[in-house]
Scaffold this motif. Structure first.
Motif, PDB file in Angstrom:
ATOM      1  N   MET A  28     -96.311  20.886 120.468  1.00 48.00           N
ATOM      2  CA  MET A  28     -96.546  21.491 121.769  1.00 48.00           C
ATOM      3  C   MET A  28     -95.743  20.732 122.823  1.00 48.00           C
ATOM      4  N   MET A  32    -102.773  20.716 124.960  1.00 45.53           N
ATOM      5  CA  MET A  32    -103.667  21.858 125.061  1.00 45.53           C
ATOM      6  C   MET A  32    -104.968  21.420 125.735  1.00 45.53           C
ATOM      7  N   LYS A 162     -93.549  23.927 130.580  1.00 45.48           N
ATOM      8  CA  LYS A 162     -93.819  23.448 129.222  1.00 45.48           C
ATOM      9  C   LYS A 162     -95.119  24.058 128.690  1.00 45.48           C
ATOM     10  N   SER A 166     -95.676  26.830 125.601  1.00 43.69           N
ATOM     11  CA  SER A 166     -96.528  26.429 124.473  1.00 43.69           C
ATOM     12  C   SER A 166     -97.659  27.422 124.210  1.00 43.69           C
ATOM     13  N   LEU A 169     -98.459  28.504 120.684  1.00 48.06           N
ATOM     14  CA  LEU A 169     -99.083  27.454 119.887  1.00 48.06           C
ATOM     15  C   LEU A 169    -100.544  27.256 120.276  1.00 48.06           C
ATOM     16  N   TYR A 170    -100.857  27.415 121.560  1.00 50.84           N
ATOM     17  CA  TYR A 170    -102.257  27.349 121.985  1.00 50.84           C
ATOM     18  C   TYR A 170    -103.063  28.459 121.304  1.00 50.84           C
ATOM     19  N   GLN A 173    -103.876  27.781 117.783  1.00 51.59           N
ATOM     20  CA  GLN A 173    -104.904  26.752 117.598  1.00 51.59           C
ATOM     21  C   GLN A 173    -106.310  27.289 117.824  1.00 51.59           C
TER      22      GLN A 173
END
Length: 639
Positions: A28, A32, A162, A166, A169-170, A173
């Motif tokens: 990341m 997060m 950034k 991300s 990807l968050y 998760q």
């Protein structure tokens, strides 16, 4: 005689080689940050990331801590996501309801009917581990617009940029994904927000696609504190469309997001191979053009190593490479769901590939044996149905020239894709009647009704135009049967104020009470579901079916959480005093569903709120692809 042992294909061998591989985790760009659900439930105002960080409320999440919930939503204000705390309070009440009062989040009606293999969501999952919430305003830096220009000039990426990069990807998760879409007005009272507008926003579509491409896949649409549904198929997504065709406040975001979405697609493809889901892999591999439409990013198909291009002549190279990467040994092979190579090539929409497969005698008329949940495809779907749903017009022409059998089912595909050009092609070139029905899908529903069930207003208008054109040429009377169209639109979702107006212009009866005979496939389905409800098997659709006899479109809209449509129906004269066969009025059916204030007021005889909501819905313009709005401030300031 010796038994013939089938050798695994290169795709199967590649899939097996990946099953014990974790791969390199993509880092990341920004942590997060989440907030524990207990803190979420105690909030009375929304404060930005920086304020919550100073208060010590932010937690850097990883999966060893518990489970995370991603909340996708629209900003209500230009400088604040929810100035009056109206939208967020719906999230709080929904969480309380889910964690204490219900056992399951039921499937949306279309998925329940069309894809019997789909299952509801057990709310016990929300309580099985500590829960943390990701929400953009407090998970991403918000005050960097004060220095963002200096960062851009220096060539550096801000923390906000950034964090935004991300987001895929968050989402990956997170164990859960909620789309928070109550029908409310924007802060300046100029726009209406709700499921329709959420589904039109490019960033919301990106978040939705990231979820659909995550290992979990399914997500929850919150219409009100007690009205929500599980979405686990592309068939059910409200206003489904490619992210690149959505609305962006900052036009540059459209092209910046293309490579990010491509990476997300590649991660999902690898996951499907690792899990041995070759059908899902083929679906996604060949649907890449649909996901990437509107972005200037080429899809990647050659993912299986070892293909020797020099071993094939030019004429066979295209087909051989396609078969190799899709795990087929020959053009006529079928997989576990009955799909052929041509089915998948049709989803890709590559005219040269389709021509090459047809030249090698691929059969365009093979029917699928089973439903294909990931593709949103029903049993018995032919190649042309998926081609029509994906809006691949040149490929559709090629299949018509190849004498592909056409029926109302293919017309239904174009209705699902809300594709007027595809409907024109099927009717004018393919000779399909605009009055046709989907007999292959099992329910015999007219194309006109399918368009209403999917909220496909543009498709509906084109079907009417084709019917009128057919009447002028003496083919058939031009009138379109819109009986029960209101009821079906309100029952099955995506019913907008625009669709209400269109149906009324076609002289549909705003107060028509449902009395469909069991001799009609839909009438029989409703009767069966009503009996199941009576004997204890209660689902979203069984409940609506139980109350269907004598129900008005308004009743169905309220029961289904179609609150924008309900306001539009009331604004156009829907009666509030009518009763269904069980003696219930619309106000009775609304009890326990936490409908919006404007509907509660209407039940008490105050119609001004519904008139305003209907007017805002028709003026918001969220049905037009590519238009921009100004309520995505988090995105507006991050580059």
């Amino acid at each position: 005689m010796p038994c013939h042992v089938r050798r695994p294909t290169p795709l199967e061998e590649h899939s097996k080689s990946l099953q014990n591989s974790t791969g390199d985790a993509e880092p990341m760009l920004f942590p997060m940050y989440t907030v524990p659900v207990s803190a979420i439930l105690s909030m009375t105002t929304l404060e930005p990331h920086e304020a919550l960080k100073l208060q010590g409320l932010l937690v850097q999440f990883d999966k060893t801590m518990g489970k995370a919930l991603f909340v996708s939503h629209q900003w209500v204000g230009k400088r604040h996501p929810d100035p009056d705390f109206i939208q967020f309070s719906v999230l709080q009440d929904a969480l309380r309801h889910l964690m204490s009062e219900v056992q399951y989040i039921e499937l949306d009606v279309r998925t329940e009917v069309a894809l019997p293999s789909a299952k509801p969501f057990a709310t016990a999952e929300l309580k099985s581990a500590p829960l943390f919430v990701w929400y953009d305003y407090f998970s991403c830096p918000q005050l960097e617009h004060l220095v963002s220009h200096k960062l851009v000039e220096s060539g550096l990426m801000s923390d906000l940029a950034k964090a935004v990069n991300s987001i895929p990807l968050y989402v990956a998760q997170c164990s859960f994904f909620f789309a928070l879409c109550p029908v409310i007005e924007s802060e300046d009272h100029s726009k209406l927000l709700g499921p329709q507008s959420w589904a039109s926003r490019g960033w919301c579509r990106i978040e939705r696609c990231c979820r659909e491409l995550s290992p979990e896949g399914s997500w929850v649409l919150i219409r009100s504190a007690k009205q929500m549904e599980l979405i686990c198929s592309p068939l059910a997504t409200p206003g489904s469309g490619s992210p690149g065709e959505g609305q962006f406040t900052v036009e540059e975001d459209r092209q910046r997001l293309g490579p990010i979405l491509l990476k997300t697609l590649q991660r999902k493809l690898r996951f499907l191979l690792q899990s041995g889901d070759l059908v899902g892999y083929r679906v996604l591999l060949n649907h890449q053009p649909l996901f990437l439409r509107g972005f200037h990013v080429p899809a990647m198909y050659d993912l299986v190593p070892g293909f020797d291009a020099d071993a094939f002549k030019d004429g066979a190279l295209t087909v051989s490479k396609f078969l190799y990467n899709n795990g087929f040994s020959k053009v006529t092979e079928v997989d576990q769901v009955g799909w052929t190579p041509l089915h998948y090539a049709g989803c890709r929409g590559d005219p040269d590939l389709v021509r090459a497969l047809l030249a090698q005698r691929a059969n365009p008329n093979v029917k699928a044996a089973k439903d294909n949940v990931m593709a949103g495809a029903l049993p018995k779907w032919r190649v042309m149905t998926s081609v029509a749903a994906c809006r691949h017009h040149e490929v559709a022409r090629i299949l018509i020239e190849a004498k592909a059998e056409l029926s109302g089912t293919q017309l239904v595909g174009a209705c699902i894709g809300n594709d007027p050009e595809g409907i024109r092609l099927l009717c004018e070139v393919g000779g399909v009647s605009p009055h046709a029905a989907d007999h292959e899908g099992g329910y015999g529903v007219l194309a006109i009704n399918l368009a209403c069930m999917y909220g496909a207003t543009a498709a509906l208008e084109e079907l009417v135009a084709q019917a009128v054109r057919g009447s002028a040429s003496g083919m058939r009377q031009g009138s379109i049967d819109v009986s029960h169209a209101f009821w079906l639109a309100a029952c099955f979702g995506n019913c907008s104020a625009e669709l209400v107006d269109t149906l009324l212009d076609l002289r549909a009866d705003v107060n028509e009470q449902f009395h469909l005979s069991v001799r009609h496939p839909v009438g029989l389905l409703v009767k069966v579901m009503a009996l199941k409800h009576r004997f204890g098997k209660q689902t979203h659709f069984s409940r609506m079916s139980f109350h269907a006899k004598g129900a008005t479109p308004l009743m169905q809209a309220v029961m289904g959480g179609q609150y924008e449509a309900a306001a539009a129906l009331i604004a156009r004269g829907a009666r509030l005093d009518l009763r269904n066969s069980h003696g219930y009025t619309v106000a009775d059916l609304a009890k326990g569903r936490s409908p919006p204030v404007f509907l509660v007021q209407a039940f008490a005889g105050q119609l001004a709120g519904c008139l305003r909501v209907a007017s805002l819905a028709l003026g918001s313009g969220y049905g037009e692809e590519g238009e921009t709005e100004e309520n995505d401030v988090m995105i507006e300031v991050h580059f």
